[in-house]
Every structure is written in C-alpha cells, then in structure tokens.
Write a protein that holds these residues in place. Structure first.
Motif, PDB file in Angstrom:
ATOM      1  N   THR A 191     -26.097  29.380  81.445  1.00 24.12           N
ATOM      2  CA  THR A 191     -25.502  28.662  80.318  1.00 24.12           C
ATOM      3  C   THR A 191     -25.703  29.468  79.034  1.00 24.12           C
ATOM      4  O   THR A 191     -26.716  30.153  78.882  1.00 24.12           O
ATOM      5  CB  THR A 191     -26.160  27.277  80.119  1.00 24.12           C
ATOM      6  OG1 THR A 191     -27.477  27.456  79.573  1.00 24.12           O
ATOM      7  CG2 THR A 191     -26.262  26.512  81.425  1.00 24.12           C
ATOM      8  N   GLY A 192     -24.759  29.381  78.147  1.00 23.09           N
ATOM      9  CA  GLY A 192     -24.912  29.998  76.829  1.00 23.09           C
ATOM     10  C   GLY A 192     -23.592  30.471  76.234  1.00 23.09           C
ATOM     11  O   GLY A 192     -22.821  31.148  76.911  1.00 23.09           O
ATOM     12  N   GLU A 194     -23.264  32.674  74.093  1.00 22.02           N
ATOM     13  CA  GLU A 194     -23.315  34.105  73.793  1.00 22.02           C
ATOM     14  C   GLU A 194     -22.966  34.981  74.999  1.00 22.02           C
ATOM     15  O   GLU A 194     -22.867  36.198  74.873  1.00 22.02           O
ATOM     16  CB  GLU A 194     -24.709  34.482  73.263  1.00 22.02           C
ATOM     17  CG  GLU A 194     -25.843  34.492  74.302  1.00 22.02           C
ATOM     18  CD  GLU A 194     -26.464  33.111  74.569  1.00 22.02           C
ATOM     19  OE1 GLU A 194     -25.729  32.117  74.549  1.00 22.02           O
ATOM     20  OE2 GLU A 194     -27.677  33.064  74.818  1.00 22.02           O
ATOM     21  N   ASP A 234     -22.198  26.228  75.884  1.00 22.39           N
ATOM     22  CA  ASP A 234     -23.088  25.144  75.458  1.00 22.39           C
ATOM     23  C   ASP A 234     -22.273  23.935  74.991  1.00 22.39           C
ATOM     24  O   ASP A 234     -22.316  23.535  73.830  1.00 22.39           O
ATOM     25  CB  ASP A 234     -24.021  25.649  74.338  1.00 22.39           C
ATOM     26  CG  ASP A 234     -24.957  26.748  74.843  1.00 22.39           C
ATOM     27  OD1 ASP A 234     -25.524  26.581  75.940  1.00 22.39           O
ATOM     28  OD2 ASP A 234     -25.093  27.772  74.155  1.00 22.39           O
ATOM     29  N   GLY A 257     -30.596  27.036  77.989  1.00 22.61           N
ATOM     30  CA  GLY A 257     -30.231  25.668  77.616  1.00 22.61           C
ATOM     31  C   GLY A 257     -31.302  24.632  77.876  1.00 22.61           C
ATOM     32  O   GLY A 257     -31.015  23.442  77.959  1.00 22.61           O
ATOM     33  N   ASP A 264     -29.192  23.009  73.460  1.00 23.95           N
ATOM     34  CA  ASP A 264     -29.836  23.074  74.773  1.00 23.95           C
ATOM     35  C   ASP A 264     -29.581  21.752  75.488  1.00 23.95           C
ATOM     36  O   ASP A 264     -30.261  20.754  75.265  1.00 23.95           O
ATOM     37  CB  ASP A 264     -31.335  23.364  74.613  1.00 23.95           C
ATOM     38  CG  ASP A 264     -31.556  24.771  74.083  1.00 23.95           C
ATOM     39  OD1 ASP A 264     -30.797  25.676  74.489  1.00 23.95           O
ATOM     40  OD2 ASP A 264     -32.465  24.975  73.258  1.00 23.95           O
TER      41      ASP A 264
HETATM   42 MG    MG Z   1     -28.835  29.161  75.320  1.00 25.87          MG
END
Ligand code: MG
Ligand code: AMP
Length: 418
Positions: A191-192, A194, A234, A257, A264
C-alpha cells in the motif's frame, strides 16, 4: 469508520502469541507430487522402509571378506574369488582359511564375518597375509542387514519438510511420488500513494514497490504460494478491494499503511471486515507498527471467505523483512503443515560494541561469519530501516534484548537466521 483497539506487546510476548496461533492452524489439503518436485514441500504421509536397510550385510571397505578368527595368526589365506557391488557371491559358504576379495557396498558372502581393509594385508600370488600389528574383530567393516531399518519401520513422519536428506531416504524406500500438503495461498498487498511498479519510471518523489517482490519471495521461501495483488493507493476503496480479494486465500500480508498517519488505513479497513486483532504493535526496532490478526470465516455477504490470518507489516523495507522473519514465517510454516518451528535463533559472539535501546528489542541487519569454533556476528552499518543495500549485505539479524543500554564486543548474543 472503526478505530482498531491498540495492543502493543513486547517482542517475546508477540512471538509467543504468533506461535500459539501456529500451534492451532488447520492442516492444508493433501496432494501427490513426484519425488523430485517434493523439495521444499511438507510431507503429508508416513514414509516406511519397504525392506531391510541395508538389505544385505554390506561391506564398508574395499578389502577381503574373511573369518576374523583366521586373521589372529600370520598364516596366509587363499583368495577364492571376488564380489563387487551389485553382485552376489554364488560360490557357497566361504570356508576357513579362505578370503574373498570384496568392494565397498558389496554383500558379504556367507561364511565370512569380517572385512579386512586392503591396506591392512599383503597380497602375494593368490593369497593374503595380515600385516603384523593389525588386528581384526568379528563384524569389523560390515553393516549387518536391517541395522538401519527393518521392513515397515517409520523413517519419515508427516510434517517433515522435504530437503535433500529426506528426499534421499524416501528414494531409498521406493517412493517415486509423495503425498505433501498443499501450499497455503498468501496474498501480498503493498500500500502507498508513493509506489510505482518496477517496470515504471518513478518521478523524483516516487518510490519503487520493492516490498511486493520481497514479500512474495519470502512467502515462497517459507513454503507458501505467494500472489502479488495490485498496489493499493492510500484510499479506503482500494484497500477495501484488496482485502475483499485477499481474504479468499489463507493469509494476507500487507506492507505499509499501519503507522499512525492520517493515510494509514489498513487497520481501519480490516476492522470493517470484522477483524480480530492480536497485536497492533511490538516494542521492537525496526518494526514497531507490525499488526497481527484474523478475519472470521464468513460464508455470505460482503467479504465472504474462509478464516484468514493477516499481518500488516511496516512499509520501511528492512522493517518489512525483519517482521516477516520474526512473525509471518513461523505462522506460515505451520500453515504449510510443518508444525511450530522457528524463527531460527542461534548464538554468536558480537564483533564490536553496539548500543541497545531500553524498552525495545533491536533486530539489526548483521553479518554472521560462520566459523567452526567461534561464529562471530557484526552489525552492518546502515542508514535506517529504509536501507535495502545494508539489508542485502547482511546475512542475518542480531537480536538485542531491551534490558541493556550497551552490548560489548565479545558478548554472546542471539542471532536470527534468515
Ligand atoms: Mg504508506
Ligand atoms: P508506511 O509504513 O506506509 O508509512 O511506509 C513507510 C516507508 O516505507 C515510506 O517511506 C515508504 O516510502 C516505504 N515503503 C512503503 N511501502 C513500500 C514498498 N512497497 N516498497 C518500498 N518501500 C515502501
């Protein structure tokens, strides 16, 4: 929108919690595979000897089959023949005063009760003579038939991981195929916002998703079948979708997350699925925000699926891998049918001083030098829990308990093998 309850445990309690669950996991289904493809799988049947091992009195040396009593003096013994591995002596019981040349692995002829090594006799024409000073006991250099196993003996039990030693034993008992446990299905979700995939060109502010690959490799090395799901940004909907998909399998492993930030979302979403949380943090460094829990079995409605364990691992790549080895691996091995085993801790001498962290168990990338007498472990210099290069230069993790401020070079410490 739920808020998951917070349970932060010390390292040993968290590990004990995982091992307690590991001791109760359901055994997977059983499937048959060829002996050759059983490597790394877990045995699901009993392997039994199909005949005596060894099946005949086996010579362990190149030499001469004799009667030990004939070798007490210096009288020469007449060589009456030869028996090689893969042959059987057909000349009838050997008589006193005789010797039969024999090769390693060959069946010892009836009438002989010992094998004298070729180096321990002098050979002249068709006779041998004991070299003075050499002695020979009855039974010497012979493994009697049935000494290793009798027909029907259990030689490998269900739950045994199959590696070279076990594969060789099963082969010697005639198992061309084996029943093994099916590999647990593990979904890996990075997850993310970025993250970009390895095939994409990241913008300067973006990060390549390395954890997805690390986790899939770790899952497979531990015996599971790893499926990498699409990265979840996210956003609640994306995390929700991945959980709905992943919960159809046996185990979900998330990276990222799980910290305290506004974005998160993993715990919140799992809570919406009715998750039970066993811990939501561990007093360790790196790896503090690690989460362990379970989704209940649910047969109808949203998020239907079987009982499914999950881990939320911190996104920092070294933290991700450390927490996998500490917590995910023991549960996964048990889910493979291998019982409760691991993590693999050993002791080694610390090479140089290192600081402890009061209250936190440190699990630091380290290099173990395998020395026969004094295995030595050295902490690898690193830039923190994002330092993938340092982690790759390491071959283990040094485990520093929370009760000391300083560990000195020469101290014996615990090492986690990976
Ligand atoms: Mg993250
Ligand atoms: P998080 O746990 O989501 O707060 O992430 C912590 C750090 O780990 C951030 O700096 C991320 O860039 C990095 N990170 C998170 N997920 C991944 C991933 N899949 N691969 C590589 N780095 C990651």
């Amino acid at each position: 929108m739920g808020q998951a309850p917070t349970t932060v445990m010390d390292f040993d309690t968290a590990l004990a919690t995982v091992l307690e669950h590991a001791s109760h996991v359901k055994l997977p289904a059983v499937e048959r595979v060829t002996l050759e493809s059983s490597r790394g799988r877990v045995l699901a049947e009993e392997v039994r000897a199909d005949r005596e091992q060894p099946p005949f009195d086996r010579s362990t040396r190149d030499g001469f089959a004799v009667r030990a009593a004939d070798m007490t003096g210096q009288a020469p013994l007449r060589i009456v023949g030869q028996v090689r591995a893969g042959e059987q002596w057909r000349g009838g019981p050997m008589e006193s005063g005789c010797a039969i040349e024999i090769m390693t692995g060959a069946p010892v002829p009836a009438g002989a009760d010992a094998v004298v090594m070729v180096e321990h006799v002098e050979r002249a024409n068709d006779a041998i003579q004991r070299i003075s000073g050499r002695t020979l006991r009855a039974g010497e250099n012979i493994v009697p038939h049935g000494a290793e196993a009798h027909a029907g003996d259990l030689v490998l039990s269900p739950g045994t991981p199959m590696h070279a030693a076990e594969i060789a034993l099963a082969a010697s008992c005639g198992y061309a195929e084996l029943a093994v446990f099916a590999r647990p299905m593990v979904s890996v979700v990075a997850t993310g916002d970025e993250l970009v995939e390895v095939s994409e060109l990241p913008e300067p502010w973006q990060i390549r998703n390395s954890n997805g690959y690390a986790l899939r490799a770790l899952v497979e090395e531990a015996g599971g079948f790893g499926g990498r799901l699409k990265v979840a940004r996210d956003l609640r909907e994306e995390v929700w979708e991945r959980v709905a998909q992943g919960r159809m399998w046996n185990l979900m492993v998330f990276s990222g997350g799980v910290s305290m930030g506004e974005y998160d979302l993993v715990e919140e979403v799992l809570e919406d699925f009715g998750a039970e949380f066993f811990f939501t943090g561990v007093k360790m460094q790196p790896g503090r925000p690690v989460v362990f829990g379970r989704l209940p079995e649910r047969l109808t409605g949203n998020g239907a699926g079987p009982e499914c364990y999950f881990f939320g691992l911190p996104g920092n790549p070294v933290s991700t891998q450390v927490t996998f080895h500490c917590f995910v691996e023991p549960l996964l091995r048990a889910m493979c049918g291998a019982g409760v085993s691991g993590p693999r801790f050993v002791q080694a001498t610390l090479a140089e001083d290192v600081a402890g962290r009061p209250e936190l168990t440190r699990v630091l990338p380290a290099l173990l030098r395998y020395d026969r007498l004094r295995p030595e472990v050295k902490i690898v210099g690193w830039q923190g829990s994002g330092d993938l290069g340092a982690n790759a230069r390491a071959n283990c993790y040094a485990v520093l308990p929370p009760d000391r401020e300083r560990f000195a070079g020469g101290d014996i410490i615990t090492v986690l093998l990976r």
